[in-house]
Design an enzyme around this catalytic site. Structure first.
Site, mmCIF file in Angstrom:
data_model
loop_
_atom_site.group_PDB
_atom_site.id
_atom_site.type_symbol
_atom_site.label_atom_id
_atom_site.label_comp_id
_atom_site.label_asym_id
_atom_site.label_seq_id
_atom_site.Cartn_x
_atom_site.Cartn_y
_atom_site.Cartn_z
ATOM 1 N N ASP A 194 0.830 -1.197 0.000
ATOM 2 C CA ASP A 194 0.000 0.000 0.000
ATOM 3 C C ASP A 194 0.870 1.254 0.000
ATOM 4 O O ASP A 194 2.086 1.198 0.219
ATOM 5 C CB ASP A 194 -1.045 0.003 1.122
ATOM 6 C CG ASP A 194 -0.462 0.203 2.501
ATOM 7 O OD1 ASP A 194 0.751 0.469 2.620
ATOM 8 O OD2 ASP A 194 -1.227 0.102 3.480
ATOM 9 N N ILE A 195 0.237 2.379 -0.288
ATOM 10 C CA ILE A 195 0.947 3.648 -0.434
ATOM 11 C C ILE A 195 1.231 4.218 0.957
ATOM 12 O O ILE A 195 0.331 4.315 1.796
ATOM 13 C CB ILE A 195 0.109 4.641 -1.263
ATOM 14 C CG1 ILE A 195 -0.211 4.045 -2.637
ATOM 15 C CG2 ILE A 195 0.843 5.973 -1.414
ATOM 16 C CD1 ILE A 195 -1.184 4.873 -3.456
ATOM 17 N N GLU A 237 -5.995 2.302 -0.512
ATOM 18 C CA GLU A 237 -4.685 2.488 -1.151
ATOM 19 C C GLU A 237 -3.882 1.201 -1.179
ATOM 20 O O GLU A 237 -2.686 1.204 -1.409
ATOM 21 C CB GLU A 237 -3.890 3.581 -0.426
ATOM 22 C CG GLU A 237 -3.397 3.225 0.956
ATOM 23 C CD GLU A 237 -4.408 3.525 2.059
ATOM 24 O OE1 GLU A 237 -3.968 3.703 3.204
ATOM 25 O OE2 GLU A 237 -5.620 3.578 1.786
#
Length: 320
Positions: A194-195, A237
């Site tokens: 994920d970001i 995300e």
């Protein structure tokens, strides 16, 4: 009315129906020479009966698939049985233009056909009659319906924002891969990432900026994937990738390549630069996973280890 006149009228009516019926009627002899050619065939080919009579069919229409046509016809000649063909098997026998070019959505006429044996008084099949049916509307409608259903199916399994597969479709594919490995063996790896600090991106650039960041990550991910890999947006995300036939070493190389690519890239939104990093975790298939959800949990634990230990890094489940 005298019997002779009535018979002449019958013959006239038959010829009139033969030439005006809205199907093609062609009679061929044993050498595939044209004997009968009705009005439908004349109208759509532009060839008069006198121009085709006693001519070789394949010389007249070289676009006919001769090998297929002879195979179809020979069974009728030899077995004295009717034969049929539909447009799904062979779009057409005679390549006639669609005669409704303004409203029509096909370049050519789709055709069904019936091959009928014609016997002599001794029962020998000397000729065959081919009836050509124009089924263009039916074919176009079916193809349009299939295309519409295909688009709906594609939409149902695609994440609208990133154009990757959505969680439901990706997870179903993972379940099937899990079952395949359990049944047949092999090695595949599940990777999740994920970001980093995505909330900060949304806070500073708004949700439109966040959406642009998600699309950017998805584009970079697509450039990294092999054809056999399947990537999906897992939620928010977070992204997931199934790396088929990939062991620990191959998965680590893939993960580092992806992490580095994202770290070294940037996007501009409303004149401002957005730089991103991702935290990655991966888990190779293990026989200890008694169901595919355990595989997901393992990759997710590795991901959160990356996040809790500085972010912008790769962690393997076996290293925990």
């Amino acid at each position: 009315m005298p019997a002779a006149d009535f018979n002449m009228n019958e013959l006239h009516w038959l010829m009139d129906m033969f030439n005006t019926v809205d199907v093609g009627l062609v009679v061929l002899d044993r050498d595939y020479k044209v004997c009968i050619w009705n009005g439908f065939m004349e109208n759509h080919s532009g060839l008069l009966p006198s121009a085709v009579k006693d001519k070789d069919l394949f010389d007249l229409f070289p676009s006919i698939d001769e090998k297929w046509f002879r195979s179809k016809s020979e069974s009728v000649f030899i077995l004295n049985n009717r034969s049929f063909t539909i447009w799904e098997q062979q779009p057409y026998i005679f390549r006639f233009k669609n005669y409704r070019p303004i409203t029509g959505k096909a370049d050519h006429m789709y055709q069904n056909a019936t091959f009928i044996p014609l016997t002599t008084t001794t029962g020998e099949v000397s000729h065959i009659c081919i009836i050509i049916y124009d089924v263009t509307d039916e074919a176009v409608n079916k193809k349009e319906l299939e295309e519409a259903n295909s688009k709906l199916e594609q939409m149902s399994r695609t994440d609208a924002l990133t154009k990757l597969t959505n969680r439901g479709y990706w997870e179903e594919k993972l379940r099937k891969e899990y079952m395949r490995i359990v049944r047949s063996g092999g090695c595949s790896t599940l990777l999740m990432f994920d970001i980093d600090h995505f909330k900060k991106v949304n806070d500073e650039h708004g949700h439109r900026g966040g959406d642009e960041a998600l699309r950017h990550i998805a584009d970079l991910l697509r450039k990294t994937l092999r054809e056999t890999d399947l990537a999906g947006r897992y939620g928010g995300e977070e992204f997931a990738v199934t790396l088929l036939d990939t062991d620990h070493q191959g998965a680590h190389i893939f993960a580092e390549r992806l992490r580095t690519l994202i770290e070294n890239s940037s996007i501009y939104f409303d004149g401002k630069q957005i730089q991103l990093t991702v935290s990655i975790g991966f888990a190779c298939f293990d026989e200890k996973f008694d169901r595919y959800e355990k595989w997901v949990e393992a990759a997710d634990k590795a991901l959160y280890h990356s996040k809790e230990n500085g972010r912008n890094k790769v962690t393997a489940y076996t290293d925990l």
